[in-house]
Design an enzyme around this catalytic site. Structure first.
Site, PDB file in Angstrom:
ATOM      1  N   LYS A  37     -95.861  56.228 -24.779  1.00 39.07           N
ATOM      2  CA  LYS A  37     -96.996  55.645 -24.061  1.00 39.07           C
ATOM      3  C   LYS A  37     -97.545  54.462 -24.859  1.00 39.07           C
ATOM      4  CE  LYS A  37     -97.513  58.540 -20.516  1.00 39.07           C
ATOM      5  NZ  LYS A  37     -97.437  58.068 -19.119  1.00 39.07           N
ATOM      6  N   ASP A  83     -93.614  53.533 -21.487  1.00 41.87           N
ATOM      7  CA  ASP A  83     -94.514  53.552 -20.324  1.00 41.87           C
ATOM      8  C   ASP A  83     -95.810  52.844 -20.670  1.00 41.87           C
ATOM      9  OD1 ASP A  83     -95.850  53.984 -17.994  1.00 41.87           O
ATOM     10  OD2 ASP A  83     -95.746  56.175 -18.033  1.00 41.87           O
ATOM     11  N   GLU A  86     -91.551  51.339 -18.054  1.00 42.13           N
ATOM     12  CA  GLU A  86     -92.199  51.862 -16.852  1.00 42.13           C
ATOM     13  C   GLU A  86     -93.537  51.166 -16.590  1.00 42.13           C
ATOM     14  OE1 GLU A  86     -92.189  56.097 -16.929  1.00 42.13           O
ATOM     15  OE2 GLU A  86     -93.718  56.301 -15.385  1.00 42.13           O
ATOM     16  N   ASP A 146     -93.737  53.066 -11.263  1.00 40.43           N
ATOM     17  CA  ASP A 146     -94.388  54.377 -11.125  1.00 40.43           C
ATOM     18  C   ASP A 146     -95.599  54.245 -10.198  1.00 40.43           C
ATOM     19  OD1 ASP A 146     -95.441  56.886 -11.341  1.00 40.43           O
ATOM     20  OD2 ASP A 146     -95.900  56.808 -13.475  1.00 40.43           O
ATOM     21  N   LYS A 182     -92.787  61.038  -7.962  1.00 40.31           N
ATOM     22  CA  LYS A 182     -93.630  62.176  -8.368  1.00 40.31           C
ATOM     23  C   LYS A 182     -94.150  62.834  -7.108  1.00 40.31           C
ATOM     24  CE  LYS A 182     -95.279  60.246 -12.743  1.00 40.31           C
ATOM     25  NZ  LYS A 182     -96.383  59.491 -13.373  1.00 40.31           N
TER      26      LYS A 182
HETATM   27 MG    MG Z   1     -95.852  56.604 -15.697  1.00 35.78          MG
END
Ligand code: MG
Length: 367
Positions: free
Chosen positions: A166, A194, A222, A247, A271
């Site tokens: 992240k 991400d 991402e 995403d 997702k």
């Molecule tokens: Mg993500």
């Protein structure tokens, strides 16, 4: 089975599981998985389970809105319907309330759980899959560099071969973060980056090309820029070699079609909480397969019920080449019985029927 399986009750509950370490991204910090649970009971005494996290900063869904959508809109529309009428149930679920994708996902997975039970097979086999094992990455939260290095090294020592890093909180430092982690874990570990919308398009291009020029390989980057900056996603995708994964930019199948046609990214992160469940996720898989666009299946901060549903989808579809299903690995405990086996990076699918979850605390067993 030959007998009817009519929905007689849709109940909601709640789960609260502390995380092993706080989950930190460019968007938020979370210390526990505190999700809404769903149980659908049928007239033949079977239960199907679902779960929805209140990811307000991404989906707009809160615990209150999830409960209200299920109790006041979804349950009254679905009660009395037969599980065998899967398509009819999904049309009702989609039309009885707009948006509210997390609430819909929780109900959708409970319906699929029951549908697979009626077929007397695990869900991934009902969806047409045969992969009995999948591999997940593990998320490394955004922190100061020494902490991110030690978290990464710990994950690798626990057997994770893919890390999801992240970043996006302090763009100038992100190059150093990624470089330091690559150096610490070596070349064999796959790094997925991400940024959670944290970079501008120009920053994203500069950061990614700088890392590429340093010879630092990234499996993907991402959501580098804002979810709504479609032109920005196109700008970055066109200018770097590293695959860009959408995403927050892709919720629905409609979003996926536009993204693919306009080349807004190279890959799509599916997702269930964005699509509103498996039914719509399958539509994205079909479109993506048609265009040869590989997908990842990801999760929000979810415990084993919701992540199991995502794992069954991932195990079923060849176009899903990556899994980011580390929810259960981040949780301090697993309060449920049954389901796929989550052992570090390996997820082994259950061969019992449905999602495989047989007991969920808070709901009385049976009818
Ligand atoms: Mg993500």
């Amino acid at each position: 089975m030959g007998i009817t399986m009519k929905i007689v009750r849709i109940e909601t509950g709640e789960v609260n599981i502390p995380l092993i370490t706080p989950f930190k991204t460019a968007l938020r910090r979370v210390d526990s998985v505190n999700d809404i649970l769903v149980r659908i009971v049928t007239d033949d005494g079977q239960s199907g389970y679902g779960e929805a996290p209140p990811t307000a900063v991404i989906t707009g869904d809160t615990k209150g809105s999830i409960r209200c959508a299920i109790e006041e809109f979804i349950a009254p529309s679905l009660i009395g319907m037969d599980i065998e009428n899967l398509d009819g149930i999904m049309q009702k679920l989609s039309g009885c309330i707009m948006k509210n994708t997390s609430a819909k996902a929780a109900v959708d997975m409970a319906v699929y759980d029951l549908f697979a039970k009626s077929c007397q097979k695990p869900l991934y086999r009902v969806l047409g899959g045969t992969r009995s094992q999948i591999e997940t990455d593990l998320t490394i939260s955004v922190n100061e560099i020494p902490e991110m290095i030690s978290d990464s090294q710990k994950a690798v020592s626990e057997g994770f071969r893919i890390l999801k890093i992240k970043v996006g909180k302090e763009p100038p430092k992100d190059i150093e973060r990624i470089r330091a982690i690559r150096e610490a874990v070596g070349a064999d570990v796959k790094l997925r980056i991400d940024a959670n919308q944290g970079w501008t398009p120009k920053e994203a291009v500069r950061i990614i090309t700088t890392l590429e020029d340093m010879g630092i390989h990234m499996d993907l980057v991402e959501q580098p820029v804002s979810a709504h900056d479609f032109e920005g996603m196109k700008f970055v995708t066109a200018r770097v070699n590293t695959p860009i994964l959408a995403d927050e930019s892709v919720f629905s199948c409609e979003d996926a079609i536009r993204l693919i046609r306009e080349r807004g990214a190279d890959l799509i992160n599916i997702k269930l909480m964005k699509t509103g469940g498996i039914y719509n996720a399958l539509k994205i898989c079909a479109v993506a397969q048609e265009y040869g666009v590989e997908c990842m299946v990801g999760c929000m901060l979810e415990s084993k019920i919701a992540v199991s549903a995502a794992a069954h989808l991932a195990a079923a579809k060849g176009i899903i080449t990556r899994s980011d299903l580390d929810g259960p690995s981040l949780c301090r405990e697993d309060p449920y019985t049954g389901g796929p086996l989550f052992e570090g990076s390996k997820i082994t699918m259950n061969e019992s029927w449905g999602l495989g979850i047989t007991h969920v605390p808070g709901f009385a067993p049976g009818i």
